[in-house]
Scaffold this motif. Structure first.
Motif, short mmCIF file in Angstrom:
data_model
loop_
_atom_site.label_atom_id
_atom_site.label_comp_id
_atom_site.label_asym_id
_atom_site.label_seq_id
_atom_site.Cartn_x
_atom_site.Cartn_y
_atom_site.Cartn_z
N ASN A 268 0.95 -0.77 0.33
CA ASN A 268 0.16 0.17 0.05
C ASN A 268 0.53 0.90 -0.06
OD1 ASN A 268 -1.48 2.03 0.25
ND2 ASN A 268 -3.23 1.22 2.16
N PRO A 269 0.82 1.93 -0.66
CA PRO A 269 2.07 3.11 -1.21
C PRO A 269 1.44 4.19 -0.45
CG PRO A 269 1.35 2.53 -3.39
CD PRO A 269 -0.17 1.37 -2.46
N GLY A 270 0.48 4.38 -0.04
CA GLY A 270 0.17 5.64 1.05
C GLY A 270 -0.49 6.93 -0.08
N GLU A 271 -1.12 7.38 0.59
CA GLU A 271 -1.42 8.54 -0.31
C GLU A 271 -0.58 9.18 -1.12
OE1 GLU A 271 -5.05 12.35 0.37
OE2 GLU A 271 -3.81 11.09 2.24
N SER A 272 -0.40 9.82 -2.44
CA SER A 272 0.59 10.11 -3.09
C SER A 272 -0.19 11.42 -3.19
CB SER A 272 0.25 9.66 -4.69
OG SER A 272 -0.72 10.75 -5.24
N SER A 273 -0.75 12.20 -2.42
CA SER A 273 -1.11 13.74 -2.29
C SER A 273 -0.42 14.19 -1.79
CB SER A 273 -3.10 14.32 -2.90
OG SER A 273 -3.16 13.17 -1.01
N LYS A 274 -0.34 13.61 -0.35
CA LYS A 274 0.83 14.00 0.53
C LYS A 274 2.00 13.55 0.31
CE LYS A 274 -3.07 15.04 3.10
NZ LYS A 274 -3.55 14.62 3.95
N GLY A 275 2.41 12.69 -1.02
CA GLY A 275 4.08 12.48 -1.58
C GLY A 275 4.36 11.45 -0.90
N PHE A 276 3.41 10.34 -0.67
CA PHE A 276 3.32 8.92 -1.04
C PHE A 276 3.52 7.71 -1.59
CE2 PHE A 276 2.01 10.58 3.45
CZ PHE A 276 3.76 10.44 4.20
N ALA A 277 4.78 6.84 -1.68
CA ALA A 277 4.94 6.43 -3.55
C ALA A 277 5.46 5.23 -2.68
CB ALA A 277 4.69 6.76 -4.40
N SER A 278 5.53 4.12 -3.98
CA SER A 278 6.24 3.09 -3.47
C SER A 278 7.08 2.93 -5.27
CB SER A 278 5.57 1.59 -3.43
OG SER A 278 5.96 0.94 -3.56
N ILE A 279 8.53 2.09 -4.87
CA ILE A 279 9.03 1.90 -5.89
C ILE A 279 9.06 0.89 -5.91
CG2 ILE A 279 11.14 1.11 -6.87
CD1 ILE A 279 10.33 4.09 -7.97
N ILE A 280 8.79 0.06 -6.78
CA ILE A 280 8.91 -2.02 -6.78
C ILE A 280 9.96 -2.16 -7.79
CG2 ILE A 280 7.44 -4.13 -7.16
CD1 ILE A 280 5.35 -2.83 -6.48
N GLU A 281 11.01 -2.85 -7.40
CA GLU A 281 11.89 -2.98 -8.81
C GLU A 281 11.92 -5.17 -8.75
OE1 GLU A 281 15.77 -2.25 -7.06
OE2 GLU A 281 15.76 -0.22 -7.58
N ILE A 282 11.64 -5.29 -10.03
CA ILE A 282 11.72 -7.16 -10.24
C ILE A 282 12.80 -7.18 -10.37
CG2 ILE A 282 10.07 -8.45 -11.58
CD1 ILE A 282 8.23 -6.45 -11.65
N ASN A 283 13.69 -8.10 -10.90
CA ASN A 283 15.15 -8.69 -11.23
C ASN A 283 14.39 -10.02 -11.16
OD1 ASN A 283 16.00 -5.69 -10.91
ND2 ASN A 283 16.25 -6.69 -8.43
N GLU A 284 15.25 -9.91 -12.66
CA GLU A 284 15.39 -11.92 -12.89
C GLU A 284 16.40 -12.22 -13.59
OE1 GLU A 284 11.89 -13.14 -15.66
OE2 GLU A 284 11.57 -11.35 -15.45
N GLU A 285 17.24 -12.82 -12.71
CA GLU A 285 18.61 -13.40 -13.39
C GLU A 285 18.50 -15.41 -12.90
OE1 GLU A 285 21.97 -11.83 -10.93
OE2 GLU A 285 21.30 -9.66 -11.61
N ASP A 286 18.56 -16.14 -14.34
CA ASP A 286 19.08 -17.45 -13.71
C ASP A 286 17.77 -18.01 -13.37
OD1 ASP A 286 21.43 -16.69 -14.73
OD2 ASP A 286 22.55 -16.69 -13.24
N ASN A 287 16.61 -17.23 -13.99
CA ASN A 287 15.56 -17.93 -13.34
C ASN A 287 14.65 -17.91 -12.34
OD1 ASN A 287 13.98 -19.05 -16.50
ND2 ASN A 287 15.90 -20.76 -15.85
#
Length: 222
Positions: free
Chosen positions: A192-211
């Protein structure tokens, strides 16, 4: 892949623009409440301003968006994933906006039986993908992502049930502003990234290596 996940814009988006001017991401996912009960056309305008950064943007409506938001998302340069599925490389994404029933009679609310029925169909359409992302406005019930300051849990029991049954890789939600958190249900990461109108968000990094797939979410200030 680097995903910027945001929800609960409520018509206040300058901090989003400021962030995108200085940072690069591969995909933007918006979890609803793009507007605060309108006005008409505002949702389309906000989405087009975000899309002007030339980053693919996926969106669902929230319970505080008017019913015209469906058309506004479709008419914008964003991709509407409400009650739809999308596959990007080996990532299956499905979305369902609005919320379970609230005491406030907001414009986009759905009975739990409908939420479950629609999500079950969507999850089956992407079940063969190695990475599956479930995007909902309503958070799953009885988690850290749906808890009010009073301690009451107000999320969707159907979203919880779907996550328990299908175990998607990730659930990105919103709706409960105070519950910005990263949680887990079984093997499913809940963000739950929070309320972006108050400046909150999330970064989600998806990495794939050797399955080997790694999903690393973290909360940020825009």
């Amino acid at each position: 892949m680097k995903i910027l996940a945001m929800g609960d814009i409520h018509g206040q988006c300058q901090n989003i623009f400021n962030y995108l001017q200085k940072n690069q991401v591969d995909l933007i996912i918006l979890t609803g409440d793009i507007t605060h009960f309108g006005p008409n056309k505002l949702g389309e305008d906000i989405l087009n301003e975000i899309c002007a950064f030339n980053i693919p943007t996926l969106a669902i409506p929230g319970n505080c968006d008017q019913t015209c938001i469906y058309g506004e998302i479709e008419n914008s340069n964003a991709i509407n994933i409400h009650n739809k599925t999308l596959i990007i490389k080996n990532i299956g994404i499905c979305g369902f906006g609005g919320s379970n029933i609230t005491p406030f009679d907001t414009p986009l609310e759905f009975a739990e039986v409908q939420i479950y029925h629609e999500l079950e169909k969507l999850m089956k359409q992407i079940e063969d993908q190695p990475i599956r992302i479930l995007v909902t406005h309503a958070p799953p019930y009885d988690t850290k992502a749906d808890i009010l300051p009073s301690g009451e849990h107000v999320g969707s029991e159907s979203v919880l049930k779907i996550i328990e049954e299908f175990q998607p890789s990730l659930n990105i939600c919103g709706h409960i502003h105070e519950a910005k958190i990263i949680d887990k249900i079984g093997n499913t990461i809940i963000v739950n990234p929070g309320e972006s109108s108050k400046g909150f968000a999330s970064i989600i990094e998806i990495n794939e290596e050797d399955n080997n797939i790694e999903i690393n979410p973290y909360l940020i200030n825009l």
